[in-house]
Design a protein around this motif. Structure first.
Motif, PDB file in Angstrom:
ATOM      1  N   GLU A  56       0.815  -1.214   0.000  1.00  0.00           N
ATOM      2  CA  GLU A  56       0.000   0.000   0.000  1.00  0.00           C
ATOM      3  C   GLU A  56       0.850   1.267   0.000  1.00  0.00           C
ATOM      4  N   ASP A  57       2.093   1.177   0.474  1.00  0.00           N
ATOM      5  CA  ASP A  57       2.957   2.350   0.518  1.00  0.00           C
ATOM      6  C   ASP A  57       4.385   1.945   0.162  1.00  0.00           C
ATOM      7  N   ASN A  58       5.290   2.927   0.153  1.00  0.00           N
ATOM      8  CA  ASN A  58       6.696   2.696  -0.214  1.00  0.00           C
ATOM      9  C   ASN A  58       6.791   2.023  -1.584  1.00  0.00           C
ATOM     10  N   ARG A 152      13.579   7.379  -4.641  1.00  0.00           N
ATOM     11  CA  ARG A 152      14.200   6.509  -3.642  1.00  0.00           C
ATOM     12  C   ARG A 152      14.771   7.344  -2.494  1.00  0.00           C
ATOM     13  N   ILE A 153      15.383   8.465  -2.847  1.00  0.00           N
ATOM     14  CA  ILE A 153      15.907   9.365  -1.806  1.00  0.00           C
ATOM     15  C   ILE A 153      14.763   9.936  -0.977  1.00  0.00           C
ATOM     16  N   ALA A 154      13.691  10.369  -1.674  1.00  0.00           N
ATOM     17  CA  ALA A 154      12.539  10.964  -0.994  1.00  0.00           C
ATOM     18  C   ALA A 154      11.875   9.980  -0.047  1.00  0.00           C
ATOM     19  N   ASN A 155      11.770   8.723  -0.463  1.00  0.00           N
ATOM     20  CA  ASN A 155      11.107   7.726   0.383  1.00  0.00           C
ATOM     21  C   ASN A 155      11.924   7.438   1.643  1.00  0.00           C
ATOM     22  N   ILE A 156      13.233   7.444   1.507  1.00  0.00           N
ATOM     23  CA  ILE A 156      14.096   7.261   2.683  1.00  0.00           C
ATOM     24  C   ILE A 156      14.011   8.484   3.595  1.00  0.00           C
ATOM     25  N   VAL A 158      11.478  10.531   3.970  1.00  0.00           N
ATOM     26  CA  VAL A 158      10.162  10.640   4.610  1.00  0.00           C
ATOM     27  C   VAL A 158       9.832   9.430   5.469  1.00  0.00           C
ATOM     28  N   ASN A 159      10.028   8.233   4.911  1.00  0.00           N
ATOM     29  CA  ASN A 159       9.599   7.007   5.599  1.00  0.00           C
ATOM     30  C   ASN A 159      10.736   6.179   6.177  1.00  0.00           C
ATOM     31  N   ASP A 160      11.971   6.552   5.826  1.00  0.00           N
ATOM     32  CA  ASP A 160      13.145   5.800   6.278  1.00  0.00           C
ATOM     33  C   ASP A 160      13.064   4.333   5.840  1.00  0.00           C
ATOM     34  N   LYS A 161      12.522   4.106   4.631  1.00  0.00           N
ATOM     35  CA  LYS A 161      12.414   2.763   4.083  1.00  0.00           C
ATOM     36  C   LYS A 161      12.805   2.769   2.613  1.00  0.00           C
ATOM     37  N   GLU A 162      13.250   1.604   2.148  1.00  0.00           N
ATOM     38  CA  GLU A 162      13.629   1.462   0.741  1.00  0.00           C
ATOM     39  C   GLU A 162      12.368   1.434  -0.131  1.00  0.00           C
ATOM     40  N   LEU A 163      12.426   2.129  -1.254  1.00  0.00           N
ATOM     41  CA  LEU A 163      11.295   2.186  -2.175  1.00  0.00           C
ATOM     42  C   LEU A 163      11.227   0.910  -3.009  1.00  0.00           C
ATOM     43  N   GLN A 164      10.027   0.357  -3.136  1.00  0.00           N
ATOM     44  CA  GLN A 164       9.810  -0.800  -3.985  1.00  0.00           C
ATOM     45  C   GLN A 164       9.278  -0.340  -5.345  1.00  0.00           C
TER      46      GLN A 164
END
Length: 204
Positions: A56-58, A152-156, A158-164
């Motif tokens: 649902e996210d990332n 990928r940078i933005a997701n880290i 904001v969410n501190d997780k790797e983007l799928q």
């Protein structure tokens, strides 16, 4: 003595309360339902029997069809951060209002130079045929690569997780177009991604 026959009268049921409930339910569903926005790039995905769902996210989804590529990113704040990074990369300054609108948009399919114009459009107008020409992905102007990299940078951030990553390709799309996108992912060391397919019934 003759028995007196009583005439049977037809019974009546007051449906006023039932009608009130029906109209209340109808009003509730009308006010809470959200209209489905037509996809700017509808594709006929290949069929498979796999039933695993996308996260649902990332998640970033790359849609490929009719020679075009569209890009979508989950998460309002992630989208806004990715837009900020893309603006810095290409020297385009987006206002706070434009950033807020972009955070609520669906997938995009225009070069960065035409993104301001797309953001200014009404939601229904963005999905009209011919409005979006696709995200550039050729070697001279590979904006798809930059969207993936900055997302990928933005997701880290904001969410501190790797983007799928998920690829949603049209079943009739030529393989070289799909392979070009896969090559862009592999250039960024992304060797694991999801393929979006339609569910096919299994034979018994």
């Amino acid at each position: 003595m003759m028995a007196i026959k009583m005439k049977k009268k037809a019974g009546s049921t007051d449906m006023t309360a039932m009608c009130d409930v029906a109209f209340l339910l109808l009003s509730f569903f009308v006010m809470t339902a959200t209209a489905k926005i037509p996809e700017a790039l509808p594709v006929d995905t290949p069929a498979s029997t796999v039933q695993s769902k996308l996260p649902e996210d990332n998640l970033a989804t790359i849609t490929i069809g009719k020679g075009k590529v569209f890009y979508d990113l989950k998460g309002r704040e992630v989208r806004k951060r990715a837009l900020e990074l893309m603006g810095q990369k290409y020297g385009v300054e987006f206002t706070e209002s434009e950033s807020e609108t972009f955070g609520l948009m669906e997938g995009i399919g225009v070069p960065i130079s035409g993104l301001k114009q797309l953001i200014a459009m009404k939601t229904a107008d963005r999905s009209k045929p011919g409005v979006q020409s696709g995200v550039p992905k050729d070697s001279l102007d590979n904006q798809l690569k930059e969207w993936i990299y900055n997302s990928r940078i933005a997701n880290i951030d904001v969410n501190d997780k790797e983007l799928q990553i998920a690829i949603k390709g049209d079943a009739k799309e030529e393989y070289p177009a799909i392979k070009q996108v896969m090559d862009i992912l592999q250039d960024q060391k992304i060797n694991s991604f999801n393929l979006v397919t339609g569910l096919r019934a299994t034979e018994k």
